[in-house]
Design a protein around this motif. Structure first.
Motif, PDB file in Angstrom:
ATOM      1  N   ILE A 276       0.861  -1.021  -0.035  1.00 51.60           N
ATOM      2  CA  ILE A 276      -0.054   0.037  -0.133  1.00 51.60           C
ATOM      3  C   ILE A 276       0.782   1.273   0.070  1.00 51.60           C
ATOM      4  O   ILE A 276       1.749   1.242   0.857  1.00 51.60           O
ATOM      5  N   THR A 277       0.710   2.147  -0.985  1.00 51.97           N
ATOM      6  CA  THR A 277       1.047   3.547  -0.942  1.00 51.97           C
ATOM      7  C   THR A 277       0.119   4.667  -0.539  1.00 51.97           C
ATOM      8  O   THR A 277      -0.744   4.536  -0.972  1.00 51.97           O
ATOM      9  N   ILE A 278       0.815   5.469   0.494  1.00 48.88           N
ATOM     10  CA  ILE A 278      -0.101   6.521   0.849  1.00 48.88           C
ATOM     11  C   ILE A 278       0.716   7.732   0.664  1.00 48.88           C
ATOM     12  O   ILE A 278       1.935   8.048   1.051  1.00 48.88           O
ATOM     13  N   TRP A 279       0.073   8.996   0.186  1.00 46.12           N
ATOM     14  CA  TRP A 279       0.552  10.091   0.046  1.00 46.12           C
ATOM     15  C   TRP A 279      -0.469  11.298   0.019  1.00 46.12           C
ATOM     16  O   TRP A 279      -1.712  10.978  -0.073  1.00 46.12           O
ATOM     17  N   LYS A 280       0.023  12.384   0.237  1.00 45.08           N
ATOM     18  CA  LYS A 280      -0.935  13.588   0.078  1.00 45.08           C
ATOM     19  C   LYS A 280      -0.341  14.765  -0.683  1.00 45.08           C
ATOM     20  O   LYS A 280       0.929  14.554  -0.946  1.00 45.08           O
ATOM     21  N   GLU A 281      -1.269  15.599  -1.394  1.00 44.28           N
ATOM     22  CA  GLU A 281      -1.036  16.370  -2.228  1.00 44.28           C
ATOM     23  C   GLU A 281      -1.687  17.659  -1.854  1.00 44.28           C
ATOM     24  O   GLU A 281      -2.995  17.759  -1.496  1.00 44.28           O
ATOM     25  N   LYS A 282      -1.173  18.709  -1.868  1.00 41.02           N
ATOM     26  CA  LYS A 282      -1.704  20.108  -1.528  1.00 41.02           C
ATOM     27  C   LYS A 282      -1.773  20.818  -2.932  1.00 41.02           C
ATOM     28  O   LYS A 282      -1.090  20.801  -3.952  1.00 41.02           O
ATOM     29  N   ARG A 283      -3.045  21.329  -2.802  1.00 40.18           N
ATOM     30  CA  ARG A 283      -3.393  22.350  -4.085  1.00 40.18           C
ATOM     31  C   ARG A 283      -3.980  23.543  -3.511  1.00 40.18           C
ATOM     32  O   ARG A 283      -5.197  23.586  -3.160  1.00 40.18           O
ATOM     33  N   GLY A 284      -3.252  24.549  -3.450  1.00 41.24           N
ATOM     34  CA  GLY A 284      -3.433  25.814  -2.579  1.00 41.24           C
ATOM     35  C   GLY A 284      -3.579  25.655  -1.280  1.00 41.24           C
ATOM     36  O   GLY A 284      -2.899  24.948  -0.760  1.00 41.24           O
ATOM     37  N   ARG A 285      -4.960  26.048  -0.857  1.00 36.74           N
ATOM     38  CA  ARG A 285      -5.073  25.724   0.648  1.00 36.74           C
ATOM     39  C   ARG A 285      -5.551  24.332   1.083  1.00 36.74           C
ATOM     40  O   ARG A 285      -5.518  23.732   2.260  1.00 36.74           O
ATOM     41  N   LYS A 286      -5.796  23.581   0.134  1.00 36.49           N
ATOM     42  CA  LYS A 286      -6.503  22.396   0.580  1.00 36.49           C
ATOM     43  C   LYS A 286      -5.595  21.082   0.196  1.00 36.49           C
ATOM     44  O   LYS A 286      -4.474  21.285  -0.546  1.00 36.49           O
ATOM     45  N   THR A 287      -5.657  20.155   1.124  1.00 31.76           N
ATOM     46  CA  THR A 287      -4.667  18.886   0.966  1.00 31.76           C
ATOM     47  C   THR A 287      -5.706  17.779   0.959  1.00 31.76           C
ATOM     48  O   THR A 287      -6.884  17.723   1.443  1.00 31.76           O
ATOM     49  N   ASN A 288      -5.165  16.823   0.084  1.00 29.14           N
ATOM     50  CA  ASN A 288      -5.808  15.527  -0.333  1.00 29.14           C
ATOM     51  C   ASN A 288      -4.973  14.287   0.004  1.00 29.14           C
ATOM     52  O   ASN A 288      -3.788  14.462  -0.233  1.00 29.14           O
ATOM     53  N   THR A 289      -5.436  13.217   0.802  1.00 31.27           N
ATOM     54  CA  THR A 289      -4.774  12.070   0.932  1.00 31.27           C
ATOM     55  C   THR A 289      -5.217  11.009   0.217  1.00 31.27           C
ATOM     56  O   THR A 289      -6.313  10.744  -0.093  1.00 31.27           O
ATOM     57  N   TYR A 290      -4.149  10.269  -0.452  1.00 28.31           N
ATOM     58  CA  TYR A 290      -4.541   9.065  -1.470  1.00 28.31           C
ATOM     59  C   TYR A 290      -3.778   7.937  -0.930  1.00 28.31           C
ATOM     60  O   TYR A 290      -2.985   7.929  -0.199  1.00 28.31           O
ATOM     61  N   LEU A 291      -4.613   6.751  -1.215  1.00 27.16           N
ATOM     62  CA  LEU A 291      -4.067   5.396  -0.878  1.00 27.16           C
ATOM     63  C   LEU A 291      -4.303   4.392  -2.135  1.00 27.16           C
ATOM     64  O   LEU A 291      -5.409   4.449  -2.488  1.00 27.16           O
ATOM     65  N   THR A 292      -3.404   3.829  -2.667  1.00 35.27           N
ATOM     66  CA  THR A 292      -3.372   2.851  -3.616  1.00 35.27           C
ATOM     67  C   THR A 292      -2.798   1.458  -3.115  1.00 35.27           C
ATOM     68  O   THR A 292      -1.928   1.533  -2.311  1.00 35.27           O
ATOM     69  N   GLY A 293      -3.025   0.529  -3.856  1.00 30.34           N
ATOM     70  CA  GLY A 293      -2.389  -0.820  -3.610  1.00 30.34           C
ATOM     71  C   GLY A 293      -3.280  -1.792  -2.964  1.00 30.34           C
ATOM     72  O   GLY A 293      -2.815  -2.957  -2.558  1.00 30.34           O
ATOM     73  N   TRP A 294      -4.403  -1.157  -2.357  1.00 32.22           N
ATOM     74  CA  TRP A 294      -5.420  -2.115  -1.278  1.00 32.22           C
ATOM     75  C   TRP A 294      -6.053  -2.978  -2.209  1.00 32.22           C
ATOM     76  O   TRP A 294      -7.087  -2.452  -2.526  1.00 32.22           O
ATOM     77  N   ASN A 295      -5.862  -4.240  -2.657  1.00 36.91           N
ATOM     78  CA  ASN A 295      -6.579  -4.807  -3.606  1.00 36.91           C
ATOM     79  C   ASN A 295      -7.528  -5.493  -3.294  1.00 36.91           C
ATOM     80  O   ASN A 295      -7.478  -7.039  -2.998  1.00 36.91           O
ATOM     81  N   LEU A 296      -8.471  -5.119  -2.744  1.00 42.03           N
ATOM     82  CA  LEU A 296      -9.853  -5.500  -2.440  1.00 42.03           C
ATOM     83  C   LEU A 296     -10.810  -5.309  -3.437  1.00 42.03           C
ATOM     84  O   LEU A 296     -10.828  -4.622  -4.339  1.00 42.03           O
ATOM     85  N   GLU A 297     -11.971  -6.117  -3.052  1.00 37.96           N
ATOM     86  CA  GLU A 297     -13.142  -5.766  -4.148  1.00 37.96           C
ATOM     87  C   GLU A 297     -13.781  -4.394  -4.058  1.00 37.96           C
ATOM     88  O   GLU A 297     -13.790  -3.574  -2.867  1.00 37.96           O
ATOM     89  N   GLU A 298     -14.176  -3.953  -5.151  1.00 29.99           N
ATOM     90  CA  GLU A 298     -14.796  -2.621  -4.843  1.00 29.99           C
ATOM     91  C   GLU A 298     -16.018  -2.348  -3.832  1.00 29.99           C
ATOM     92  O   GLU A 298     -15.633  -1.157  -3.240  1.00 29.99           O
ATOM     93  N   ASP A 299     -16.901  -3.395  -3.798  1.00 25.17           N
ATOM     94  CA  ASP A 299     -17.777  -3.026  -2.676  1.00 25.17           C
ATOM     95  C   ASP A 299     -17.245  -2.874  -1.228  1.00 25.17           C
ATOM     96  O   ASP A 299     -17.652  -2.230  -0.304  1.00 25.17           O
ATOM     97  N   GLU A 300     -16.182  -3.777  -0.985  1.00 22.26           N
ATOM     98  CA  GLU A 300     -15.461  -3.722   0.256  1.00 22.26           C
ATOM     99  C   GLU A 300     -14.769  -2.602   0.389  1.00 22.26           C
ATOM    100  O   GLU A 300     -14.792  -2.023   1.748  1.00 22.26           O
TER     101      GLU A 300
END
Length: 103
Positions: free
Chosen positions: A21-45
């Motif tokens: 799993i890879t986790i990172w954050k991105e800033k765009r102006g005053r706003k920050t977003n956090t992302y997570l990839t690599g968690w290979n589970l079903e979409e519903d889960e």
């Protein structure tokens, strides 16, 4: 033997899941977003986990398709890196499988 004792033992033993799993954050102006990839589970889960996380942490989030890996990318509004790490550990992910990008 008490039948309820067996149920409690099983529910407390969460087996570690092997993923990268890879986790990172991105800033765009005053706003920050956090992302997570690599968690290979079903979409519903994953949608259920996002709903649970949003309710516990009081933030907004969504599930997006990741074009690079073909899997899914979890997106949360705000700097939630520490909260996401804590949350996925409760779901059976171990520290060795978590990579922080850009930290």
């Amino acid at each position: 033997m008490n039948p309820f004792e067996c149920d409690n033992e099983v529910s407390n033993n969460i087996e570690p899941t092997i993923v990268n799993i890879t986790i990172w954050k991105e800033k765009r102006g005053r706003k920050t977003n956090t992302y997570l990839t690599g968690w290979n589970l079903e979409e519903d889960e994953l949608k259920g986990y996002i709903k649970d996380f949003k309710k516990k942490k009081g933030c907004n989030g969504s599930l997006k398709e990741d074009e690079e890996t073909g899997g899914f990318k979890l997106h949360f509004q705000g700097d939630k890196v520490d909260d996401v790490i804590e949350f996925i550990k409760t779901k059976g992910i171990i520290d060795d499988n978590i990579t922080l990008k850009g930290q």
